[in-house]
Design an enzyme around this catalytic site. Sequence first.
Site: not given
Ligand code: PGA
Ligand code: ZN
Length: 407
Positions: A200, A304, A329
């Site tokens: 990231e 999350d 998400k």
């Molecule tokens: P991921 O993780 O997109 O690899 O699932 C991001 C997060 O845990 O916030």
């Molecule tokens: Zn997360």
Amino acid sequence: MSAITSARIAPIFDGRGQPTVEVEIVAAGGARGRVGAPSGASTGRTEVRALPEGGVAAAIREFRSRVAPALVGVDLADRAGIDARLHEVDGTPEFSRIGGNTATATSVASALALAAEGGRPLWEVLRRPGVDGKAFPAIVGNCLNGGRHAIGGPEFQEFHAISDAPRPDDAIRAALRVHALVGEELRRRFPKLALGRGDEGGWVAPLGNVDALEVLRDACDRARDELKIPVRPGLDLAASEFYRDGRYRYRDQTLDEDGQIGFVTGLVERYGVVYLEDPLDEGAYGGFARLTGALGARIQVVGDDLYTSHRARLQRGIDEKATNAILIKVNQVGTLTDTFATVDLARRHGLATVTSHRSGDLPEGWLAHVAVGTGAWGLKCGLLGGERVAKLNELLRLGRAALGDDG
Ligand code: PGA
Ligand code: ZN
């Protein structure tokens, strides 16, 4: 409004070089929207399946034979109808037949086409009740990577600069300054090491969790002093990734739930952490409630993997007072309709929402519109690298347009 005349799918790559899909939706008047679906690495157990058995090739076959024919003729403005078709042709609870990434790309591409048709910004098409588009999200900006996103780094997955400055340009500038100061400090501490960045865009260094947090805290203090913009430390532990057989397993210690709560609470207090995501395993509603009881009046405790953006899981979290915030998400649930059901529930109960990218994302900016249109408390999209800067720059544009600084 016009009907969908064609729906096309194609294979592309995400920012980690993994195969995924993009979908293009075209309406009768010629308006179109095209969106690629991101993928996660530390996926929650209860997320929908990103791709069907057979991967991208199977997703493309399913789309062409079943999804596209079901979409042609549907009104572009009928989001519920479009998303319901996706569920109907899939027929499974977790999109295992067509894939959550196909559903996400289709749902968001339809919204983009609708925005294009009306000559409106996407956030307006996505707007939730009570949102005026003039409030901008805090920046949750990844400065240091660990866990699954950075081999050799700390166990905690993400160390963030959190800036809730009201103007996006200020908030982004402050978070970027913290990222740069963390890099300077790492070069000072490890002069012989080739420093790198993780999935990231945060730095990767051979630091333990506590040392990494100290570097982050010091960088936040300096950036705040220099810029006079609020910016403070945040963490995403992604704790499910190092939880096994009832214990949180670090290189140098093994903790039960009480021990983990004590450890994390101590860090929050000592280092002034204002954002705490997934500090416990994804099933630990009771433990989350204890943490939120202790810290929730002062900081954001964010679920999350705990919720995976699912409405029913959030409802349980609300009933048990597990957190005061939720990460959102789209491809954890697969469609905008499902996403908004969760967002609306969170907003009704006063929970903050944080709109989030995935660790394998694409250089597209639509996520900034999701954040603004849903009145999100925060936008979590990383800081460096094309797929992250695309979202920050789009947020800057939305900020300029709303604040009348458009030149
Ligand atoms: P991921 O993780 O997109 O690899 O699932 C991001 C997060 O845990 O916030
Ligand atoms: Zn997360």
